[in-house]
Design a protein around this motif. Structure first.
Motif, short mmCIF file in Angstrom:
data_model
loop_
_atom_site.label_atom_id
_atom_site.label_comp_id
_atom_site.label_asym_id
_atom_site.label_seq_id
_atom_site.Cartn_x
_atom_site.Cartn_y
_atom_site.Cartn_z
N SER A 164 4.07 11.33 -21.06
CA SER A 164 3.09 11.05 -21.33
C SER A 164 1.48 11.10 -20.70
N ASN A 165 2.28 11.51 -19.67
CA ASN A 165 0.73 11.83 -18.63
C ASN A 165 1.53 11.82 -17.22
N PHE A 166 0.40 12.54 -16.44
CA PHE A 166 0.17 13.04 -14.73
C PHE A 166 0.04 12.19 -14.14
N ASN A 167 0.67 10.75 -14.17
CA ASN A 167 -1.41 10.19 -13.75
C ASN A 167 0.03 9.69 -12.43
N THR A 168 1.15 9.36 -12.36
CA THR A 168 2.17 8.74 -11.04
C THR A 168 1.60 10.10 -9.97
N VAL A 169 1.28 11.12 -10.32
CA VAL A 169 1.07 12.87 -9.47
C VAL A 169 -0.01 11.28 -8.70
N ALA A 170 -1.35 10.89 -8.82
CA ALA A 170 -2.87 10.21 -8.22
C ALA A 170 -2.21 8.39 -7.39
N GLU A 171 -1.45 8.17 -8.42
CA GLU A 171 -0.49 6.82 -7.25
C GLU A 171 0.12 7.51 -6.44
N VAL A 172 1.28 8.12 -6.43
CA VAL A 172 1.90 8.27 -4.90
C VAL A 172 0.77 9.56 -3.53
N ARG A 173 -0.13 9.99 -4.99
CA ARG A 173 -1.64 10.51 -3.50
C ARG A 173 -1.81 9.62 -2.82
N GLN A 174 -2.33 7.94 -3.60
CA GLN A 174 -2.83 6.86 -2.90
C GLN A 174 -2.10 6.32 -2.23
N ILE A 175 -0.73 6.37 -2.01
CA ILE A 175 -0.12 6.03 -1.13
C ILE A 175 -0.31 6.86 0.40
N LEU A 176 0.03 8.12 0.72
CA LEU A 176 -1.02 8.52 1.46
C LEU A 176 -1.64 9.03 2.17
N ALA A 177 -3.33 8.43 1.25
CA ALA A 177 -4.14 8.67 1.17
C ALA A 177 -4.31 6.69 2.00
N ASP A 178 -3.96 6.02 1.37
CA ASP A 178 -3.69 4.61 2.43
C ASP A 178 -3.49 4.89 3.06
#
Length: 388
Positions: free
Chosen positions: A149-163
């Motif tokens: 329904s959305n692409f929110n998980t793109v931001a979530e997996v990006r957060q892993i790398l950023a953290d």
């Protein structure tokens, strides 16, 4: 001996563009260490360095220059552990038979293209396996295709790398997914609307645009993970574990942990999904080594339950420098082998280079298409899993 391959190279490249090919997303997203002019033996190594965290000191004015802190520079190696070739025989009678139909040049060109296709798929699968089994942490729901329904998980997996300190602004991060995930992504209405997406490329041409700074790529070799059999394990350390630890000791349970398993710990307020790098095969107790250090230590205390997550499809986000493919031509003896001609051919689909050789026998010849390669995930902290 007259050159055999040069006059036929056009047929090879033409065939490579016609033969059906599977999607490759890991190959163009990884660092490629390939030199068509060099050869390598099986199990040769490629070396890289890795620096440790810096020591920070207080600035203390003095007329004596500080000695500084000695540092250890670690050595990491990539092994060229795979040597494979497609070997295509032809007899004189075979050539006469096919020249009455499609023609030798057309068929042998297709055969070489099929050889490059098969080798590219093997290499893509090796990269996919190396990437997902060495990821730091995961997001998403195992067994459920993302982007419903959305692409929110793109931001979530990006957060892993950023953290984890991954470089985020150099346009070198890719999210490689299977076609089930990419189809869900293409179906999202907000990406199909040119006024919202900023382009009609997806609507008109089906081209996946970058999202959240990640290049969207597809692969036919995204791996499905089969989980270990471990159950009923508990954290075994009275003092608990701190942020920065990678090895946790567990006990009381039965069954195995395997590389790529996703583990969670009961009562973890952060909901961390950690990826196992090295498990163990015995019952009772043992060490589970994670690919990346724990970020928070709130839940990793004695007797907290450790659970292996469900089987999943390993879509992977990673920085180019985190994953490498090293590739060489197979080694020949001094003075060469029995090949009468040899050339390096670049596969226009994957961009990889392969050695094509022709060998002459008695009333028979053989075409060999081969390569030696190895893969390595150098930086698990810069790799994240998007479960599907």
């Amino acid at each position: 001996m007259a050159n055999v391959l040069t006059d036929l190279a056009a047929d090879i490249y033409k065939a490579a563009d016609v033969v059906g090919r599977e999607l490759v997303g890991f190959i163009p997203a990884a660092t490629i260490n390939a030199d068509g002019s060099e050869q390598a033996a099986l199990n040769d190594t490629v070396r890289s360095h890795a620096t440790r965290a810096a020591t920070i000191n207080n600035v203390a004015p003095s007329m004596t220059i500080p000695e500084g802190d000695d540092q250890t520079v670690d050595n990491k190696t990539l092994t060229l552990d795979t040597a494979k070739a497609a070997e295509i025989p032809w007899t004189g009678e075979d050539i006469r038979h096919v020249n009455n139909g499609s023609g030798y040049e057309t068929i042998y060109g297709d055969q070489i293209a099929q050889a490059m296709r098969a080798l590219s798929n093997l290499i893509e699968a090796d990269l996919a396996t190396e990437a997902y089994q060495n990821a730091s942490r995961a997001v998403g729901t195992a067994g459920t295709t993302p982007f419903a329904s959305n692409f929110n998980t793109v931001a979530e997996v990006r957060q892993i790398l950023a953290d984890n300190g991954c470089p985020m602004n150099d346009r070198q991060i890719s999210l490689v997914m299977d076609t089930s995930a990419s189809t869900k992504l293409r179906n999202l209405a907000q990406l199909q609307k040119a006024n919202e997406a900023g382009s009609d490329n997806l609507l008109r041409q089906g081209v996946l645009l970058d999202l959240q700074g990640l290049a969207m790529r597809e692969s036919a070799q995204v791996q499905s993970h089969t989980i270990g059999t471990g159950s009923s394990y508990l954290i075994d350390l009275v003092a608990g574990y701190a942020a920065g630890d990678k090895t946790i000791h567990v006990d009381t349970g039965t069954g195995t942990f395997v590389a790529g398993d996703i583990i969670t710990v009961a009562d973890d307020p952060f909901g961390g999904k950690y990826v196992v790098g090295t498990g163990f095969a015995g019952d009772g107790d043992g060490d589970v080594v994670l690919n990346a250090a724990l970020i928070k230590d709130a839940a990793f205390v004695n007797n907290k339950a450790v659970t292996i997550g469900a089987a999943y499809t390993g879509n992977v986000a990673f920085h180019r420098s985190a994953l490498e493919l090293a590739m060489r031509a197979p080694a020949n003896p001094v003075g060469g082998d029995a090949a009468v001609d040899m050339m390096v051919v670049q596969d226009p689909h994957s961009g990889l280079v392969f050695e094509v050789s022709v060998y002459k026998g008695y009333k028979k010849s053989m075409i060999s298409v081969g390569a030696v390669w190895g893969t390595k995930a150098w930086k698990p902290e810069h790799i994240g899993l998007l479960l599907g």
